[in-house]
Design an enzyme around this catalytic site. Structure first.
Site, short mmCIF file in Angstrom:
data_model
loop_
_atom_site.label_atom_id
_atom_site.label_comp_id
_atom_site.label_asym_id
_atom_site.label_seq_id
_atom_site.Cartn_x
_atom_site.Cartn_y
_atom_site.Cartn_z
N ARG A 39 -16.42 -20.67 -4.14
CA ARG A 39 -17.76 -20.55 -3.58
C ARG A 39 -18.77 -20.48 -4.70
NH1 ARG A 39 -16.05 -16.20 -0.06
NH2 ARG A 39 -15.78 -17.18 1.96
N LEU A 65 -14.84 -23.40 1.28
CA LEU A 65 -13.63 -24.05 1.78
C LEU A 65 -13.44 -23.93 3.29
CD1 LEU A 65 -11.33 -23.04 -1.19
CD2 LEU A 65 -12.13 -25.34 -0.65
N ASN A 95 -9.00 -10.50 3.03
CA ASN A 95 -8.60 -9.66 4.16
C ASN A 95 -9.88 -9.12 4.81
OD1 ASN A 95 -7.48 -7.88 5.94
ND2 ASN A 95 -6.01 -7.03 4.48
N SER A 142 0.55 -13.16 1.71
CA SER A 142 0.34 -11.71 1.54
C SER A 142 1.46 -10.95 2.23
CB SER A 142 -0.99 -11.29 2.18
OG SER A 142 -1.01 -9.89 2.41
N GLN A 149 -0.44 -4.75 8.96
CA GLN A 149 -1.29 -3.75 8.31
C GLN A 149 -2.05 -2.93 9.34
OE1 GLN A 149 -3.64 -4.80 4.70
NE2 GLN A 149 -5.37 -3.91 5.78
N TYR A 155 -6.38 -12.20 9.68
CA TYR A 155 -5.87 -12.38 8.32
C TYR A 155 -4.35 -12.47 8.32
CZ TYR A 155 -5.02 -11.13 3.34
OH TYR A 155 -4.60 -11.10 2.03
N ALA A 186 1.63 -8.02 -2.93
CA ALA A 186 1.39 -6.84 -2.09
C ALA A 186 0.10 -6.14 -2.54
CB ALA A 186 2.57 -5.89 -2.13
N GLU A 187 0.15 -5.46 -3.68
CA GLU A 187 -1.01 -4.70 -4.16
C GLU A 187 -1.33 -5.20 -5.57
OE1 GLU A 187 -2.29 -2.58 -2.01
OE2 GLU A 187 -0.63 -2.48 -0.60
N THR A 190 -7.48 -6.78 -8.39
CA THR A 190 -8.39 -7.93 -8.52
C THR A 190 -9.79 -7.44 -8.12
OG1 THR A 190 -8.18 -8.61 -6.20
CG2 THR A 190 -6.56 -9.53 -7.74
P1 NAP Z 1 -10.66 -12.28 -5.14
O1 NAP Z 1 -10.61 -11.35 -6.28
O2 NAP Z 1 -11.74 -12.11 -4.12
O3 NAP Z 1 -10.69 -13.79 -5.63
C1 NAP Z 1 -10.67 -14.80 -4.65
C2 NAP Z 1 -11.73 -15.85 -4.96
O4 NAP Z 1 -11.68 -16.82 -3.89
C3 NAP Z 1 -13.14 -15.30 -4.98
O5 NAP Z 1 -13.85 -15.85 -6.08
C4 NAP Z 1 -13.74 -15.80 -3.66
O6 NAP Z 1 -15.14 -16.01 -3.73
C5 NAP Z 1 -13.01 -17.11 -3.47
N1 NAP Z 1 -12.99 -17.52 -2.06
C6 NAP Z 1 -12.53 -16.82 -1.01
N2 NAP Z 1 -12.70 -17.51 0.13
C7 NAP Z 1 -13.29 -18.68 -0.23
C8 NAP Z 1 -13.73 -19.81 0.50
N3 NAP Z 1 -13.64 -19.87 1.84
N4 NAP Z 1 -14.29 -20.85 -0.17
C9 NAP Z 1 -14.41 -20.81 -1.52
N5 NAP Z 1 -14.02 -19.75 -2.27
C10 NAP Z 1 -13.47 -18.70 -1.61
O7 NAP Z 1 -9.24 -12.22 -4.33
P2 NAP Z 1 -7.73 -11.98 -4.83
O8 NAP Z 1 -7.42 -10.55 -4.61
O9 NAP Z 1 -7.51 -12.62 -6.14
O10 NAP Z 1 -6.96 -12.79 -3.69
C11 NAP Z 1 -6.47 -14.11 -3.88
C12 NAP Z 1 -5.44 -14.40 -2.79
O11 NAP Z 1 -4.37 -13.46 -2.86
C13 NAP Z 1 -6.01 -14.31 -1.36
O12 NAP Z 1 -5.46 -15.33 -0.56
C14 NAP Z 1 -5.49 -12.96 -0.89
O13 NAP Z 1 -5.35 -12.92 0.51
C15 NAP Z 1 -4.15 -12.89 -1.59
N6 NAP Z 1 -3.63 -11.53 -1.73
C16 NAP Z 1 -4.23 -10.63 -2.57
C17 NAP Z 1 -3.70 -9.34 -2.66
C18 NAP Z 1 -4.31 -8.31 -3.57
O14 NAP Z 1 -3.79 -7.17 -3.58
N7 NAP Z 1 -5.33 -8.60 -4.34
C19 NAP Z 1 -2.58 -8.97 -1.91
C20 NAP Z 1 -2.01 -9.91 -1.07
C21 NAP Z 1 -2.52 -11.20 -0.99
P3 NAP Z 1 -16.12 -14.78 -3.33
O15 NAP Z 1 -15.89 -13.70 -4.33
O16 NAP Z 1 -17.46 -15.40 -3.37
O17 NAP Z 1 -15.71 -14.36 -1.95
#
Ligand code: NAP
Length: 264
Positions: A39, A65, A95, A142, A149, A155, A186-187, A190
């Site tokens: 984004r 997206l 989420n 996830s 959850q 989600y 999981a956790e 980020t």
């Molecule tokens: P993050 O820190 O928010 O990074 C994700 C990036 O994707 C952000 O820059 C976000 O932009 C961008 N984004 C999200 N939706 C978008 C869209 N529709 N179009 C374009 N860009 C988009 O998240 P993360 O924790 O790294 O998570 C990455 C993936 O891992 C996700 O699928 C999440 O569900 C999965 N996951 C994460 C965890 C965790 O503990 N962190 C656990 C399980 C699964 P914005 O910041 O502008 O929204």
């Protein structure tokens, strides 16, 4: 170990932050060409400029997206610049807490657009190029798809579907030699996780209750640990791995958490 990723064009959605950013940086370290899709926001451009200033080829594409036309643009622009796509990492998601009791059909469908639809559209649009390159796909899902959850129906529906699609595509694409795998975090610490933990009155205490439940080393998984698995799966070192769901979670989902507490 050389992952043989040099000059491979790898699209990473949500590549500006968190897990996606770590995959982008890891791919660049391996000599690949990351396509950072995110984004609008300052982080994606800054990351691409930083890589370019080090002599690394990288492309940044701003896309929302949840819009099909933006997904199409991502594939068009990538191919226009590089004339190839070697791999797709479907990672962008959030989420967003659209639950059963307090949600509604419109919010549920909007969340599926944000979290699921683009995994399908990008895979479909990239397919002709992945066929040419005998490329592969990594889907970031996830643990909520496996454990639930509560309060986040849309989600978890998206994350569960990503696991089903990983198997479905692995089968459909066998004849092309295209591998499809999923990673289940999981956790993971980020920016998204940090902003969620900060919604609690005592974020530090909340974080400790969570990390105390993570069997291996009682700590959060790092984005780099997820990226390491992604890079391995993207590489030909994983040449006979397809249709797999890989848990990178310090044992969170499968290892007996009580044993760890008894040893204290
Ligand atoms: P993050 O820190 O928010 O990074 C994700 C990036 O994707 C952000 O820059 C976000 O932009 C961008 N984004 C999200 N939706 C978008 C869209 N529709 N179009 C374009 N860009 C988009 O998240 P993360 O924790 O790294 O998570 C990455 C993936 O891992 C996700 O699928 C999440 O569900 C999965 N996951 C994460 C965890 C965790 O503990 N962190 C656990 C399980 C699964 P914005 O910041 O502008 O929204």
């Amino acid at each position: 170990m050389d992952l043989h990723l040099k000059d491979k064009v790898i699209i990473v959605t949500g590549g500006a932050k968190g897990i996606g950013e770590a995959i982008v940086k890891g791919a660049a370290d391996e000599g690949a060409i990351p396509v950072i899709v995110n984004r609008p926001g300052k982080e994606g451009g800054a990351l691409a400029s930083d890589l370019q200033s080090k002599g690394i080829d990288a492309l940044y594409l701003e896309a929302e997206l949840s819009k099909v036309e933006d997904c199409e643009m991502v594939i068009c622009e990538t191919v226009k610049k590089y004339d190839r796509i070697d791999a797709l990492v479907n990672n962008a998601g959030k989420n967003d807490g659209i639950g059963l009791e307090d949600g509604n059909p419109e919010a549920f469908m909007a969340s599926l657009k944000n979290n699921l639809l683009h995994y399908y559209v990008l895979a479909q649009q990239a397919l002709p190029w992945l066929k040419k390159a005998k490329g592969n796909i990594v889907n970031i899902s996830s643990k909520t798809a496996i454990t639930g959850q509560g309060g986040t129906s849309a989600y978890t529906a998206a994350k569960g579907a990503q696991l089903s699609l990983t198997r479905e595509w692995a089968v459909e694409l066998l004849d092309y030699g295209i591998r499809v795998n999923a990673i289940i975090p999981a956790e993971v610490w980020t920016p998204l996780y940090e902003s969620w933990i900060n919604t609690f009155p005592d974020p530090e205490a909340k974080l400790k209750t969570i990390t105390d439940l993570i069997p291996l080393e009682k700590r959060m998984t790092t984005s780099e640990e997820i990226a390491n698995m992604a890079l391995f799966l993207l590489s030909d070192r994983a040449s006979h791995i397809t249709g797999q769901h890989l848990f990178v979670d310090g044992g969170y989902v499968h290892v007996d958490r009580v044993v760890g507490t008894l040893k204290k």
